[in-house]
Enzyme design. Structure first.
Site, short mmCIF file in Angstrom:
data_model
loop_
_atom_site.label_atom_id
_atom_site.label_comp_id
_atom_site.label_asym_id
_atom_site.label_seq_id
_atom_site.Cartn_x
_atom_site.Cartn_y
_atom_site.Cartn_z
N HIS A 1 -7.40 3.01 9.72
CA HIS A 1 -7.99 1.74 9.31
C HIS A 1 -9.28 1.45 10.06
O HIS A 1 -10.20 0.83 9.51
CB HIS A 1 -7.01 0.59 9.52
CG HIS A 1 -5.99 0.46 8.42
ND1 HIS A 1 -4.80 1.15 8.42
CD2 HIS A 1 -6.00 -0.27 7.29
CE1 HIS A 1 -4.12 0.84 7.34
NE2 HIS A 1 -4.82 -0.02 6.63
N ASN B 1 0.83 -1.21 0.00
CA ASN B 1 0.00 0.00 0.00
C ASN B 1 0.87 1.26 0.00
O ASN B 1 0.73 2.14 0.86
CB ASN B 1 -0.93 0.00 1.22
CG ASN B 1 -2.25 0.69 0.93
OD1 ASN B 1 -2.47 1.23 -0.15
ND2 ASN B 1 -3.15 0.68 1.90
#
Length: 485
Positions: A364, A331
């Site tokens: 997250h 990512n």
């Protein structure tokens, strides 16, 4: 696959198909409107009424960017966008917001706060340039060191409409990748998309996406995560089986993520978004690191790549030997945002790594699994670094290859063991699973850390003793002797 995943894949495939049409729209203003309209449609399709969260948070973030002075705008916008995540996830707790809406909100948070950070950085450059220019008039020997660009000036004249277009551009609205406002502007102002190998790059990535999807469907069928929550798993399966189960479940998770991230890259490549000449030296998330504006005059003569919009370097993640390297390839566009806007700007160097990881975990979600997983990473990396210095750093030949393989196995065990917490999410489920394998991951890492400290101290004593015997050159001699062995 769940119905949400099916809708998600269909939307991504539709966005990929739309790319060839959008790329050919000659009028830049029309292309911008079409791109934004498609983005809004996608958001509403996957989110329904929950899409109101995206519009409300965007309005609040836009007001922060435009109404707060640039000296404080980045901090206020960061607080507003990340603060809204609290309300959003509390709402999710009671109302059950679709998972893909959560991802849209996460990316929107990065985009809006990211543009505020860019605007503040540009304002500081303009201020420094103005001060240096003023001093140069007073002192002819004073040099103007700070360079400014047209982009710095444009950031100071942002409009709400531009932030809206940037935030809801259909390219990257679902799963990313994160890209800077400059990359967005270049798509409409530069001719690179016309000359880049859009179709070829998309077909290549689609093949990989199909492969990852097949792996996901196969492994999810054979080793479903739900089985790790069943009574049979805990009562009838052995300790070894339960421990080894983290490997296929995390592999399934990786294959699923690889599929989504690769398809999202296909949305970019088909539209020609993020295409830059090789000579501009583009970097993931950041874009060109060399001057590139002049390249538009002979755009047809250059070769192009889509490195700016690469989400995850899959082969590097799988093949690299260490946990630290694997994290760097995962990512990468989001990591770029975290590095530039959190890590580098955090006031305390001592705590900046912890603050960055905490910000990542917060971004997250609020579930315990996010913190078990992400905040556990630095402890394993420290352990890995210690043993790298002890046994791997100076190894050569066959010994180095064997040690590399051992590090690779431990890397994937660490990823899988920590990743299981991310997947199980709630504290009760995590504790039940870890308890069933006697917390072997944490215990073994603690033992290896203690042993590593002991061996490191023994090594230092050896060097100090050698230094005393040789009158000061002992450390160098010992290091050379160790290398020779």
């Amino acid at each position: 696959m769940s119905i949400d995943d099916v809708i998600y894949v269909i939307c991504l495939l539709a966005c990929i198909g739309a790319g060839s049409y959008v790329r050919k729209i000659a009028d830049e203003g029309q292309r911008k409107l079409v791109s934004t309209a498609l983005g809004v449609v996608v958001v509403v399709i996957v989110s329904g009424l929950h899409s109101l969260h995206c519009f409300v948070s965007l309005a609040l973030g836009t007001a922060s960017v435009l109404l707060v002075h640039p000296s404080k705008g980045h901090l206020v916008t960061f607080a507003v966008m990340f603060g809204y995540l609290v309300f959003f996830r509390m709402f999710d707790f009671y109302q059950g917001i679709p998972g893909h809406t959560n991802m849209i909100q996460m990316l929107l948070t990065l985009k809006v706060s990211g543009i505020a950070f860019e605007r503040t950085a540009a304002w500081k450059r303009l201020l420094a340039h103005g001060d240096q220019k003023k001093r140069s008039h007073e002192d002819v020997n004073e040099e103007i060191v700070t360079e400014i660009t047209d982009y710095d000036v444009k950031l100071q004249n942002l409009s709400a409409a531009e932030i809206l277009h940037y935030s809801f551009n259909y390219i990257g609205v679902l799963t990313g990748p994160y890209y800077r406002y400059r990359t967005y502007m270049d798509y409409f102002e530069m001719p690179f998309k016309t000359h880049a190998p859009c179709v070829e790059a998309t077909l290549k990535k689609l093949k990989y996406a199909a492969f990852y999807c097949a792996l996901y469907l196969a492994t999810n069928y054979m080793w479903p995560l739900d089985y790790a929550l069943s009574d049979e798993f805990f009562n009838d399966r052995s300790f070894v089986y339960r421990l080894l189960y983290v490997w296929p479940t995390f592999f399934t998770f990786r294959a699923r993520i690889y599929t989504g991230l690769t398809l999202s890259e296909c949305v970019c490549t088909m539209a020609g978004f993020g295409a830059y000449p090789d000579t501009s030296d583009p970097n993931n998330g950041e874009g060109p690191r060399q001057r590139y504006q002049h390249l538009k005059h002979d755009a047809e003569k250059h070769t192009y790549n889509f490195r700016t919009i690469v989400n995850t370097r899959v082969l590097e993640v799988e093949r690299c030997w260490t946990f630290r390297e694997g994290m760097k390839h995962w990512n990468v566009c989001v990591q770029y945002w975290l590095a530039v806007n959190v890590y580098k700007l955090f006031p305390s160097k001592k705590y900046r790594t912890g603050a960055t990881l905490l910000c990542s975990a917060y971004w997250h979600g609020f579930r315990p699994g996010h913190y078990f997983c992400i905040m556990g990473a630095p402890f394993y990396v420290s352990l890995e670094d210690m043993w790298d210095k002890l046994v791997r750093k100076n190894a050569t030949g066959t010994s180095r290859r064997v040690i590399d393989v051992i590090f690779w196995i431990f890397k994937w065990f660490a990823f899988s063991y920590l990743g299981e917490a991310f997947l199980l999410s709630s504290f009760g489920k995590i504790w039940r699973f870890y308890g069933s394998v006697y917390h072997i991951g944490y215990i073994s890492w603690a033992v290896m850390t203690a042993l590593g400290f002991y061996l490191t101290s023994q090594k230092r004593r050896k060097y100090k003793a050698a230094e005393k015997e040789s009158g000061g050159d002992g450390i160098a001699d010992s290091v050379e002797k160790e290398k020779a062995q």
